[in-house]
Design a protein around this motif. Structure first.
Motif, short mmCIF file in Angstrom:
data_model
loop_
_atom_site.label_atom_id
_atom_site.label_comp_id
_atom_site.label_asym_id
_atom_site.label_seq_id
_atom_site.Cartn_x
_atom_site.Cartn_y
_atom_site.Cartn_z
N LEU A 44 34.58 -5.50 -25.93
CA LEU A 44 35.56 -6.45 -26.76
C LEU A 44 37.00 -6.34 -26.16
CD1 LEU A 44 34.23 -5.75 -30.42
CD2 LEU A 44 34.05 -7.88 -29.20
N ARG A 45 37.59 -7.62 -26.10
CA ARG A 45 39.00 -7.38 -25.70
C ARG A 45 39.85 -8.31 -26.73
NH1 ARG A 45 35.52 -8.37 -21.26
NH2 ARG A 45 35.74 -7.25 -19.53
N LEU A 90 38.68 -4.28 -35.02
CA LEU A 90 39.74 -4.03 -34.19
C LEU A 90 41.01 -4.15 -34.77
CD1 LEU A 90 37.44 -4.62 -32.06
CD2 LEU A 90 38.95 -5.69 -30.64
N PRO A 136 38.79 -14.58 -33.93
CA PRO A 136 38.08 -14.90 -32.93
C PRO A 136 38.73 -15.84 -32.02
CG PRO A 136 36.69 -15.11 -34.86
CD PRO A 136 38.19 -15.07 -35.22
N ASN A 174 28.20 -5.83 -25.56
CA ASN A 174 29.49 -6.08 -24.67
C ASN A 174 30.70 -5.56 -25.16
OD1 ASN A 174 27.71 -8.28 -23.02
ND2 ASN A 174 27.54 -9.13 -25.04
N ASP A 201 34.02 -8.18 -36.12
CA ASP A 201 34.54 -7.18 -35.01
C ASP A 201 35.93 -7.44 -35.08
OD1 ASP A 201 32.02 -7.14 -33.64
OD2 ASP A 201 32.60 -9.15 -32.50
N CYS A 202 36.55 -8.60 -35.62
CA CYS A 202 38.08 -8.68 -35.64
C CYS A 202 38.64 -7.85 -36.61
CB CYS A 202 38.47 -10.27 -35.93
SG CYS A 202 37.96 -11.25 -34.57
N VAL A 238 40.13 -12.00 -30.33
CA VAL A 238 39.21 -11.12 -29.85
C VAL A 238 37.99 -11.97 -29.41
CG1 VAL A 238 37.55 -9.18 -30.47
CG2 VAL A 238 39.88 -9.37 -31.64
N ASN A 239 37.10 -11.65 -28.21
CA ASN A 239 36.15 -12.27 -27.73
C ASN A 239 35.07 -11.77 -28.61
OD1 ASN A 239 36.34 -9.55 -26.53
ND2 ASN A 239 35.03 -10.16 -25.08
N GLY A 240 35.05 -11.97 -29.91
CA GLY A 240 33.69 -11.45 -30.77
C GLY A 240 33.75 -12.16 -32.08
N THR A 241 33.19 -11.53 -33.01
CA THR A 241 32.81 -12.33 -34.16
C THR A 241 33.97 -11.90 -35.34
OG1 THR A 241 31.81 -10.33 -35.27
CG2 THR A 241 30.24 -11.73 -33.79
N THR A 254 29.09 -7.07 -32.27
CA THR A 254 29.19 -7.29 -31.15
C THR A 254 28.89 -5.88 -30.54
OG1 THR A 254 30.45 -9.24 -30.60
CG2 THR A 254 30.06 -7.76 -28.59
#
Length: 254
Positions: free
Chosen positions: A51-52, A73, A34, A49, A69-70, A63-66, A46
């Motif tokens: 994710l980037r 990705l 994150p 929204n 999420d990571c 990552v702009n997430g949890t 997430t």
């Protein structure tokens, strides 16, 4: 060995960077973490929204997430599947009830959901104050990695590892444990912002309640590395028969 490394403390946290330095001596590592501290994020995803993915160095991304999420990705960066997912080193314990909230454990569990053996690694304070012996926890991981393939049904492996925050020479050994339990958390803390409006802080976790021999709490306090096998099946199997009998007496109908 190909390793996907993540955490919940964020891409700049000392724990993940020390572990990455150790792991690249024995394998190929992609780090996806994150972009900020996500402690307590648990298994959240997430979904509303975009994710980037931001690259910081070779094979190091945020990552702009949890944490969960990571992992998703991160797996997309592999041409071939990684051999395992490792989450950590968390700055603080993840023992007992903590695993329900822990983003560290959640990243490892997501790796397991997606088909890979996984480790969650935390550095547990043995007193008060911040932890510092990340080298010890990194060395613990390096000791365990060669044995992963020998783990029974390694594809189902989720090991929650808590390392006492002491120099390597002071560790007393490794111990297989069960999760302990904490007392209920402290009440919500109420305060005010500069404009006089109410603000609230979630209270700190309770002290250990079930911390007897055989628990993760007991092992860490005694100076041992605690290794707790976890699984994602939350079914209380021992209660299935009793629940069925109870339902029969309820006389409910669809």
């Amino acid at each position: 060995m190909n390793i996907l490394l993540s955490n919940d403390d964020g891409v700049n946290a000392p724990g993940i960077n020390r572990l990455r330095e150790a792991l690249i001596t024995v394998g190929d590592v992609i780090t996806v973490a994150p972009d900020q501290d996500c402690s307590g994020a648990s298994n959240s995803l997430t979904l509303r929204n975009p994710l980037r993915l931001t690259q910081h160095a070779e094979h190091v991304y945020s990552v702009n997430g949890t944490p969960t999420d990571c992992v998703h990705l991160g797996l997309g960066l592999y041409a071939h599947d990684p051999d395992m997912v490792i989450s950590g080193i968390n700055a603080g314990a993840n023992m007992g009830d903590d695993v329900l909230y822990s983003g560290t454990v959640a990243a490892a569990m997501e790796g397991r959901f997606l088909g890979y053996p996984a480790l969650a690694v935390s550095l547990a304070a043995v007193g008060r104050g911040a932890v510092s012996h990340f080298d010890t926890a990194a060395k613990v991981v390096l000791q365990l990695l060669p044995q992963v393939q020998a783990y029974p049904d390694s594809s189902q492996m989720i090991l929650n590892i808590n390392v006492p925050d002491v120099p390597w020479e002071q560790l007393r050994g490794f111990c297989v444990t069960r999760l302990g339990n904490r007392h209920r958390s402290e009440p919500v803390i109420r305060a005010h912002d500069p404009r006089g409006r109410d603000i609230f802080w979630i209270g700190p976790p309770g002290d250990a309640a079930d911390a007897g021999e055989g628990t993760d709490f007991h092992a860490v306090q005694a100076g041992y590395v605690s290794i707790t096998p976890l699984h994602a099946d939350l079914t209380r199997h021992s209660a299935l028969a009793a629940t069925a009998r109870w339902l029969e007496t309820c006389h409910v109908a669809a």
